[in-house]
Design a protein around this motif. Structure first.
Motif, PDB file in Angstrom:
ATOM      1  N   VAL A   1      17.245  20.012   2.438  1.00  0.00           N
ATOM      2  CA  VAL A   1      16.675  19.216   1.356  1.00  0.00           C
ATOM      3  C   VAL A   1      15.360  18.601   1.819  1.00  0.00           C
ATOM      4  CG1 VAL A   1      17.082  17.330  -0.270  1.00  0.00           C
ATOM      5  CG2 VAL A   1      19.015  18.679   0.591  1.00  0.00           C
ATOM      6  N   CYS A   2      14.382  18.560   0.914  1.00  0.00           N
ATOM      7  CA  CYS A   2      13.064  18.030   1.269  1.00  0.00           C
ATOM      8  C   CYS A   2      12.577  17.039   0.226  1.00  0.00           C
ATOM      9  CB  CYS A   2      12.055  19.175   1.393  1.00  0.00           C
ATOM     10  SG  CYS A   2      10.345  18.624   1.659  1.00  0.00           S
ATOM     11  N   ASP A   3      11.922  15.973   0.692  1.00  0.00           N
ATOM     12  CA  ASP A   3      11.172  15.054  -0.165  1.00  0.00           C
ATOM     13  C   ASP A   3       9.739  15.045   0.357  1.00  0.00           C
ATOM     14  OD1 ASP A   3       9.945  13.041  -1.566  1.00  0.00           O
ATOM     15  OD2 ASP A   3      11.601  11.633  -1.391  1.00  0.00           O
ATOM     16  N   PRO A   4       8.795  15.655  -0.364  1.00  0.00           N
ATOM     17  CA  PRO A   4       7.411  15.756   0.119  1.00  0.00           C
ATOM     18  C   PRO A   4       6.634  14.453   0.051  1.00  0.00           C
ATOM     19  CG  PRO A   4       7.596  16.693  -2.069  1.00  0.00           C
ATOM     20  CD  PRO A   4       8.994  16.362  -1.641  1.00  0.00           C
ATOM     21  N   VAL A   5       7.189  13.435  -0.614  1.00  0.00           N
ATOM     22  CA  VAL A   5       6.557  12.110  -0.662  1.00  0.00           C
ATOM     23  C   VAL A   5       7.667  11.087  -0.442  1.00  0.00           C
ATOM     24  CG1 VAL A   5       4.851  10.711  -1.871  1.00  0.00           C
ATOM     25  CG2 VAL A   5       5.171  13.092  -2.537  1.00  0.00           C
ATOM     26  N   CYS A   6       8.205  11.045   0.766  1.00  0.00           N
ATOM     27  CA  CYS A   6       9.481  10.358   0.988  1.00  0.00           C
ATOM     28  C   CYS A   6       9.394   8.838   1.045  1.00  0.00           C
ATOM     29  CB  CYS A   6      10.142  10.892   2.257  1.00  0.00           C
ATOM     30  SG  CYS A   6       9.135  10.773   3.743  1.00  0.00           S
ATOM     31  N   GLN A   7       8.199   8.268   1.179  1.00  0.00           N
ATOM     32  CA  GLN A   7       8.027   6.816   1.229  1.00  0.00           C
ATOM     33  C   GLN A   7       9.008   6.200   2.232  1.00  0.00           C
ATOM     34  OE1 GLN A   7       7.775   4.988  -2.663  1.00  0.00           O
ATOM     35  NE2 GLN A   7       6.472   6.608  -3.455  1.00  0.00           N
ATOM     36  N   THR A   8       9.843   5.248   1.810  1.00  0.00           N
ATOM     37  CA  THR A   8      10.764   4.592   2.746  1.00  0.00           C
ATOM     38  C   THR A   8      12.085   5.330   2.894  1.00  0.00           C
ATOM     39  OG1 THR A   8      11.634   3.165   0.997  1.00  0.00           O
ATOM     40  CG2 THR A   8       9.771   2.316   2.277  1.00  0.00           C
ATOM     41  N   GLY A   9      12.203   6.493   2.253  1.00  0.00           N
ATOM     42  CA  GLY A   9      13.393   7.325   2.440  1.00  0.00           C
ATOM     43  C   GLY A   9      14.513   7.093   1.457  1.00  0.00           C
ATOM     44  N   ARG A  10      14.219   6.467   0.323  1.00  0.00           N
ATOM     45  CA  ARG A  10      15.284   6.158  -0.627  1.00  0.00           C
ATOM     46  C   ARG A  10      16.026   7.414  -1.093  1.00  0.00           C
ATOM     47  NH1 ARG A  10      15.558   1.753  -3.182  1.00  0.00           N
ATOM     48  NH2 ARG A  10      15.469   1.030  -1.046  1.00  0.00           N
ATOM     49  N   THR A  11      15.300   8.466  -1.470  1.00  0.00           N
ATOM     50  CA  THR A  11      15.958   9.682  -1.958  1.00  0.00           C
ATOM     51  C   THR A  11      16.713  10.394  -0.842  1.00  0.00           C
ATOM     52  OG1 THR A  11      13.921  10.950  -1.605  1.00  0.00           O
ATOM     53  CG2 THR A  11      14.273  10.053  -3.808  1.00  0.00           C
ATOM     54  N   LEU A  12      16.125  10.447   0.341  1.00  0.00           N
ATOM     55  CA  LEU A  12      16.777  11.140   1.449  1.00  0.00           C
ATOM     56  C   LEU A  12      18.029  10.398   1.905  1.00  0.00           C
ATOM     57  CD1 LEU A  12      13.674  12.292   3.542  1.00  0.00           C
ATOM     58  CD2 LEU A  12      15.044  13.614   1.912  1.00  0.00           C
ATOM     59  N   VAL A  13      17.979   9.074   1.899  1.00  0.00           N
ATOM     60  CA  VAL A  13      19.157   8.282   2.247  1.00  0.00           C
ATOM     61  C   VAL A  13      20.266   8.518   1.223  1.00  0.00           C
ATOM     62  CG1 VAL A  13      20.084   5.929   2.344  1.00  0.00           C
ATOM     63  CG2 VAL A  13      17.981   6.498   3.570  1.00  0.00           C
ATOM     64  N   ALA A  14      19.883   8.608  -0.044  1.00  0.00           N
ATOM     65  CA  ALA A  14      20.872   8.882  -1.102  1.00  0.00           C
ATOM     66  C   ALA A  14      21.502  10.253  -0.882  1.00  0.00           C
ATOM     67  CB  ALA A  14      20.211   8.803  -2.470  1.00  0.00           C
ATOM     68  N   CYS A  15      20.715  11.226  -0.448  1.00  0.00           N
ATOM     69  CA  CYS A  15      21.250  12.558  -0.140  1.00  0.00           C
ATOM     70  C   CYS A  15      22.224  12.484   1.029  1.00  0.00           C
ATOM     71  CB  CYS A  15      20.112  13.518   0.202  1.00  0.00           C
ATOM     72  SG  CYS A  15      19.066  14.010  -1.189  1.00  0.00           S
ATOM     73  N   ALA A  16      21.832  11.729   2.056  1.00  0.00           N
ATOM     74  CA  ALA A  16      22.691  11.590   3.235  1.00  0.00           C
ATOM     75  C   ALA A  16      24.005  10.911   2.880  1.00  0.00           C
ATOM     76  CB  ALA A  16      21.947  10.791   4.308  1.00  0.00           C
ATOM     77  N   THR A  17      23.937   9.875   2.045  1.00  0.00           N
ATOM     78  CA  THR A  17      25.138   9.160   1.623  1.00  0.00           C
ATOM     79  C   THR A  17      26.058  10.066   0.822  1.00  0.00           C
ATOM     80  OG1 THR A  17      23.887   7.076   1.561  1.00  0.00           O
ATOM     81  CG2 THR A  17      25.989   7.156   0.363  1.00  0.00           C
ATOM     82  N   TYR A  18      25.467  10.857  -0.060  1.00  0.00           N
ATOM     83  CA  TYR A  18      26.237  11.799  -0.884  1.00  0.00           C
ATOM     84  C   TYR A  18      26.999  12.778   0.005  1.00  0.00           C
ATOM     85  CZ  TYR A  18      27.097  15.338  -4.531  1.00  0.00           C
ATOM     86  OH  TYR A  18      27.679  16.238  -5.401  1.00  0.00           O
ATOM     87  N   ALA A  19      26.302  13.338   1.009  1.00  0.00           N
ATOM     88  CA  ALA A  19      26.939  14.308   1.904  1.00  0.00           C
ATOM     89  C   ALA A  19      28.005  13.650   2.773  1.00  0.00           C
ATOM     90  CB  ALA A  19      25.874  14.968   2.779  1.00  0.00           C
ATOM     91  N   LEU A  20      27.731  12.424   3.231  1.00  0.00           N
ATOM     92  CA  LEU A  20      28.685  11.718   4.084  1.00  0.00           C
ATOM     93  C   LEU A  20      29.974  11.422   3.324  1.00  0.00           C
ATOM     94  CD1 LEU A  20      29.175  10.302   6.815  1.00  0.00           C
ATOM     95  CD2 LEU A  20      28.225   8.225   5.794  1.00  0.00           C
ATOM     96  N   GLU A  21      29.839  10.998   2.075  1.00  0.00           N
ATOM     97  CA  GLU A  21      31.019  10.681   1.270  1.00  0.00           C
ATOM     98  C   GLU A  21      31.888  11.910   1.026  1.00  0.00           C
ATOM     99  OE1 GLU A  21      29.251   8.982  -2.179  1.00  0.00           O
ATOM    100  OE2 GLU A  21      29.076   6.961  -1.314  1.00  0.00           O
ATOM    101  N   ARG A  22      31.244  13.095   1.014  1.00  0.00           N
ATOM    102  CA  ARG A  22      31.985  14.342   0.764  1.00  0.00           C
ATOM    103  C   ARG A  22      32.259  15.110   2.042  1.00  0.00           C
ATOM    104  NH1 ARG A  22      29.395  12.342  -3.043  1.00  0.00           N
ATOM    105  NH2 ARG A  22      29.965  12.552  -5.257  1.00  0.00           N
ATOM    106  N   LYS A  23      31.897  14.502   3.170  1.00  0.00           N
ATOM    107  CA  LYS A  23      32.207  15.015   4.502  1.00  0.00           C
ATOM    108  C   LYS A  23      31.634  16.416   4.748  1.00  0.00           C
ATOM    109  CE  LYS A  23      36.551  12.370   4.755  1.00  0.00           C
ATOM    110  NZ  LYS A  23      35.804  11.157   5.003  1.00  0.00           N
TER     111      LYS A  23
END
Length: 208
Positions: free
Chosen positions: A94-116
């Motif tokens: 997954v890529c965010d080309p304008v990631c700023q402080t990482g809000r979208t990427l953190v949300a992706c990480a949380t989603y994956a972590l919750e689903r293991k």
């Protein structure tokens, strides 16, 4: 040196703000830091450290008028909704080309972590300081398979491999709104041929 994943993250921090000869002040500040952190409740999960860090980022953005370096402040619920629509699966990149402080990427990480399951997260951010915050944000949320590059993704894409753009399973972003002079003239001769149709000069969102 012992943590390569932190390379470049703390590069802008000035550790000499307190003069070496001012030992009393240094010790006093260190004492206050230890006492303050000792009063914090014990955290049940390591990711809770990331949640605290994320909250501090939110507070900073709110104090700045919900704007981050000219970009758009993305709320946590909206980021999670965007991620839910991605239908992420194990092994995806997954890529965010304008990631700023990482809000979208953190949300992706949380989603994956919750689903293991595991995913790979990449991003690019034109503002070096925001990129460092993004990287630290992801690390504190337990993400290790990450790559955050500095630079403007439109003018200088850094997520490349052997001279070609890296391809991703999903791309998510909250790009700058109505960014002036985003580079429509350069898009005509883009080295990666990303613009078969060049967006209007005043529409940076369409460009992203």
């Amino acid at each position: 040196d012992a943590n390569p994943v932190l390379q470049g993250t703390l590069g802008a921090v000035d550790f000499t703000q307190i003069e070496r000869w001012d030992g009393d002040r240094r010790d006093r500040i260190l004492k206050q830091l230890i006492e303050s952190t000792s009063k914090l409740p014990e955290l049940e999960e390591a990711t809770q450290v990331g949640d605290i860090y994320d909250s501090l980022v939110i507070m900073s953005a709110e104090n700045a008028g919900k704007s981050v370096a000219g970009g758009v402040f993305l709320s946590v619920p909206l980021a999670r909704l965007m991620v839910a629509l991605l239908d992420l699966r194990c092994g995806m990149r997954v890529c965010d080309p304008v990631c700023q402080t990482g809000r979208t990427l953190v949300a992706c990480a949380t989603y994956a972590l919750e689903r293991k399951f595991d995913i790979t997260l990449h991003g690019q951010e034109p503002h070096e300081r925001l990129g460092a915050i993004c990287k630290m944000n992801l690390i504190l949320h337990g993400v290790r398979d990450l790559k955050i590059e500095s630079g403007d993704a439109l003018h200088s894409p850094m997520l490349t491999n052997k001279g070609k753009l890296v391809r991703y399973d999903r791309v998510i972003s909250a790009p700058p709104i109505n960014r002036a002079n985003w580079g429509a003239e350069d898009a005509v001769k883009d080295h990666f041929c990303r613009f078969p149709i060049v967006p209007p000069k005043q529409s940076s969102v369409a460009a992203y």
